[in-house]
Write an enzyme that holds these catalytic residues in place. Structure first.
Site, PDB file in Angstrom:
ATOM      1  N   CYS A 262      42.713  39.022  35.018  1.00  0.00           N
ATOM      2  CA  CYS A 262      42.170  40.542  35.516  1.00  0.00           C
ATOM      3  C   CYS A 262      43.298  40.668  36.827  1.00  0.00           C
ATOM      4  O   CYS A 262      44.566  40.944  36.469  1.00  0.00           O
ATOM      5  CB  CYS A 262      40.712  40.368  36.029  1.00  0.00           C
ATOM      6  SG  CYS A 262      40.165  42.080  36.160  1.00  0.00           S
ATOM      7  N   HIS A 263      42.680  41.102  37.976  1.00  0.00           N
ATOM      8  CA  HIS A 263      43.548  41.449  39.299  1.00  0.00           C
ATOM      9  C   HIS A 263      43.966  40.006  39.690  1.00  0.00           C
ATOM     10  O   HIS A 263      45.018  39.894  40.641  1.00  0.00           O
ATOM     11  CB  HIS A 263      42.887  41.941  40.049  1.00  0.00           C
ATOM     12  CG  HIS A 263      42.750  43.458  39.734  1.00  0.00           C
ATOM     13  ND1 HIS A 263      41.678  43.804  38.781  1.00  0.00           N
ATOM     14  CD2 HIS A 263      43.135  44.445  40.246  1.00  0.00           C
ATOM     15  CE1 HIS A 263      41.568  45.260  38.663  1.00  0.00           C
ATOM     16  NE2 HIS A 263      42.273  45.594  39.631  1.00  0.00           N
TER      17      HIS A 263
END
Length: 189
Positions: free
Chosen positions: A116-117
């Site tokens: 994800c991030h």
């Protein structure tokens, strides 16, 4: 062997670096999966006690911290997992001790997995040039600006560097972590 898992990763230690605001599923599901495969996991953070997750659109559950980042040593671990969430990696990437730990992991050739991030933290290492990665779409430009070759795929592997896009990719992400650990040390990145 556990009733629900295996001993594939018996004797392996996995570092999970996170802080408040980690995406709940992106820490808890890989942690549980790796433990079910026989690995020992350590949640490593900026503070002792516990850290609080982010569960989709609100604060989630707390997770106990096993070790402070300043006390963690790369040589003690076989792999590194960086969960996402917007808040968590943004806090981690400005902490020099975290950047140093992740950079050393990248140089070690050991498995580094970010979802994800989570790859935001990898940007700070300066070691993404020419590496194939994926991430949550909103940080695609940051990864490209760091020299990475971004693609929109469920899971991308480049010499032991594993990246995925979002919580829907967790099953594929988890399987790749196990596969890459079993392959052993990769050529220095």
């Amino acid at each position: 062997m556990s009733l629900f898992g295996s001993d594939k990763l018996k004797g392996k230690k996995i570092a999970i670096v996170a802080t408040d605001g980690f995406e709940q599923s992106e820490l808890e599901q890989p942690k549980k999966y790796l433990e079910n495969e026989g690995a020992e996991t350590h949640v490593i953070s900026l503070k002792s006690g516990s850290i609080k997750g982010w569960d989709k659109d609100d604060w989630g559950d707390k997770v106990s911290v096993d070790k402070l980042i300043g006390d963690a040593r790369v040589e003690d671990y076989d792999a590194l997992v960086l969960p996402g969430g917007q808040i968590n990696p943004d806090k981690l990437r400005v902490e020099q001790k975290v950047v140093d730990f992740v950079t050393e992991f990248m140089h070690s050739g050991k498995v580094v997995a970010a979802i994800c991030h989570g790859p935001w933290v990898l940007v700070e290492t300066g070691l993404l040039r020419g590496k194939k990665v994926t991430s949550y779409p909103s940080i695609k430009t940051d990864l490209k600006n760091a020299g990475a070759l971004w693609e929109d795929s469920e899971v991308v592997v480049d010499k032991g560097l594993i990246t995925s896009r979002n919580p829907n990719d967790i099953p594929a992400f988890n399987k790749k972590i196990v596969e890459e650990i079993l392959e052993g040390v990769h050529a220095t990145r």
